[in-house]
Design an enzyme around this catalytic site. Structure first.
Site, PDB file in Angstrom:
ATOM      1  N   SER A  97       0.851  -1.193   0.000  1.00  0.00           N
ATOM      2  CA  SER A  97       0.000   0.000   0.000  1.00  0.00           C
ATOM      3  C   SER A  97       0.881   1.235   0.000  1.00  0.00           C
ATOM      4  O   SER A  97       2.079   1.164  -0.270  1.00  0.00           O
ATOM      5  CB  SER A  97      -0.928  -0.030   1.217  1.00  0.00           C
ATOM      6  OG  SER A  97      -1.933   0.955   1.097  1.00  0.00           O
ATOM      7  N   ASN A  98       0.309   2.391   0.321  1.00  0.00           N
ATOM      8  CA  ASN A  98       1.074   3.644   0.397  1.00  0.00           C
ATOM      9  C   ASN A  98       0.453   4.498   1.495  1.00  0.00           C
ATOM     10  O   ASN A  98      -0.629   4.190   1.987  1.00  0.00           O
ATOM     11  CB  ASN A  98       1.055   4.340  -0.969  1.00  0.00           C
ATOM     12  CG  ASN A  98      -0.352   4.692  -1.407  1.00  0.00           C
ATOM     13  OD1 ASN A  98      -1.014   5.518  -0.785  1.00  0.00           O
ATOM     14  ND2 ASN A  98      -0.832   4.041  -2.452  1.00  0.00           N
ATOM     15  N   PRO A  99       1.135   5.573   1.912  1.00  0.00           N
ATOM     16  CA  PRO A  99       0.659   6.312   3.093  1.00  0.00           C
ATOM     17  C   PRO A  99      -0.454   7.327   2.834  1.00  0.00           C
ATOM     18  O   PRO A  99      -0.710   8.178   3.690  1.00  0.00           O
ATOM     19  CB  PRO A  99       1.917   7.038   3.592  1.00  0.00           C
ATOM     20  CG  PRO A  99       2.974   6.809   2.584  1.00  0.00           C
ATOM     21  CD  PRO A  99       2.418   6.092   1.421  1.00  0.00           C
ATOM     22  N   SER A 100      -1.145   7.248   1.707  1.00  0.00           N
ATOM     23  CA  SER A 100      -2.215   8.223   1.442  1.00  0.00           C
ATOM     24  C   SER A 100      -3.240   8.188   2.585  1.00  0.00           C
ATOM     25  O   SER A 100      -3.690   7.119   2.998  1.00  0.00           O
ATOM     26  CB  SER A 100      -2.906   7.877   0.116  1.00  0.00           C
ATOM     27  OG  SER A 100      -4.114   8.587   0.009  1.00  0.00           O
TER      28      SER A 100
END
Ligand code: C5P
Length: 399
Positions: free
Chosen positions: A207-210
């Protein structure tokens, strides 16, 4: 912003929270004055309200001080919006019938331009036919209502029910909505937000930190300006915004499906989600045990949802976001063309004031004809409104 809000504090237990309502409004940039009914001062104090607002509180005793002015008319003329928080059944009844014997009702009848009620009372009182008739009458007169909501009542031991005042921070959202221009009325918005999760097994994912904050701010701003909004969001910690249809998804494939389900009836699509570009080629049904050895992941490309929408665009306005860690202008320009967008919002998520998860951002808008426009550094909510102004510009070019 810079609107003037008169917080009129009625005589209910929720008046304990009114100083916080005042503070949250000040923090949101409003000019705030306070009016308190005599009974309100049984639950909070003039000192607390004066400290919270930084101004003298308008009270019944001041109404007839020999200052040579009609305080209720002054207050009505000053305020862009009167927020009655908390509003009692009695205050609703007096206002519905114009019984302007007290300062609060006299201010409303004395020409208040816009009134927003935040009722707080025992559920029996709220559901009582006379209260409901008064609410209908006030709505017919153009007054707005925030709540009440379901929850615990003030007196210890009383059952939960519908009658709790909307919490102070949420009241700010209602005030913002009440004061927003309704220039997107009748339009259907489809907005995406947050990251996607691409599972390797039931407990591990890429995933990513959005944080989803930019997409949620866009959804709230569009709602406030009168649009109907469907918000498709990946996993975030943000609460569901009121009066927005929220569709929660996890993976890019689920996001694609949810977006396609709502695309047909949308006029404007804004893809603010940070969609993962790859997903594991297979998702294991069980958690894979640790082996202590090196492991190679086989990833496959996710579909580019926005590019796909670009091929079916017709008369819709399509907006994308581009995150670049270096000089992204050329890449953003290439994307806006390739994905058939009206414009793309370029941001740099590795700079301190525009980092993932923050409340501020810096955006440069890139148009397909090569024009660029800086929207500056601002709160995500403020930027959302500036982006929606550009959306309106794109709509106006169509007609
Ligand atoms: O090509 P890039 O990923 O930089 O483009 C970003 C824009 O495209 C964003 O608006 C994002 O929501 C959207 N996007 C998408 N599907 C993907 C990847 C990105 O819709 N698989």
């Amino acid at each position: 912003m810079g609107h003037r809000v008169l917080v009129a504090v009625g005589g209910g237990a929720a008046a304990m929270k009114s100083p916080f309502v005042v503070r949250r409004l000040l923090e949101a940039g409003y000019e705030v004055r306070v009016l308190a009914s005599p009974r309100a001062l049984a639950f909070t104090t003039e000192t607390a309200l004066a400290l919270a607002s930084g101004h003298e509180v308008a009270t019944e005793t001041r109404w007839f001080e020999p200052h040579g002015r009609a305080l209720h008319l002054d207050l009505a003329a000053w305020a862009d919006l009167v927020l009655v928080a908390p509003a009692t059944a009695a205050a609703l009844a007096r206002a519905a019938t114009g019984l302007a014997e007290d300062l609060l009702t006299a201010t409303i009848v004395g020409g208040a331009r816009q009134v927003l009620w935040a009722p707080a009372m025992n559920p029996e009182m709220w559901h009582h036919p006379t209260t409901q008739a008064n609410v209908r009458r006030l709505k017919a007169l153009g007054h707005g209502f925030a709540g009440p909501v379901h929850g615990a009542m003030a007196s210890v031991g009383e059952a939960e029910g519908l009658g709790r005042m909307v919490e102070p921070e949420d009241l700010v959202a209602h005030v913002r909505r009440a004061l927003a221009p309704k220039d997107l009325e009748g339009l259907h918005f489809l907005i995406t937000a947050g990251p996607t999760r691409e599972h390797l097994d039931p407990v591990r994912f890429l995933s990513n930190p959005s944080s989803g904050k930019m997409g949620f701010a866009l959804a709230e701003a569009a709602r406030d300006r009168g649009a109907k909004v469907v918000l498709v969001s990946g996993p975030t910690a943000l609460p569901a915004p009121f009066d927005v249809t929220l569709v929660r998804v996890e993976s890019a494939l689920q996001m694609r499906q949810a977006v396609l389900d709502h695309f047909e009836q949308s006029d404007v699509v804004i893809m603010a989600a940070a969609v993962a570009d790859w997903r594991p080629a297979e998702k294991l049904p069980e958690k894979e045990a640790k082996s202590g050895r090196e492991k190679t992941l086989h990833l496959v490309a996710n579909p580019d949802i926005l590019a796909e929408l670009g091929t079916m665009k017709a008369g819709r306005v399509l907006v994308g976001f581009a995150m670049e860690t270096g000089h992204g202008l050329e890449r953003a320009f290439a994307k806006v063309k390739r994905k058939n967008l009206d414009f793309i919002c370029l941001n740099h998520p590795t700079q301190p004031e525009t980092a993932f998860g923050g409340d501020t951002n810096r955006i440069v808008v890139v148009f397909p004809d090569g024009r660029t426009e800086s929207l500056g550094l601002a709160s995500k909510r403020e930027l959302a409104d500036r982006i929606l102004d550009r959306v309106r510009g794109s709509i106006q070019q169509r007609v």
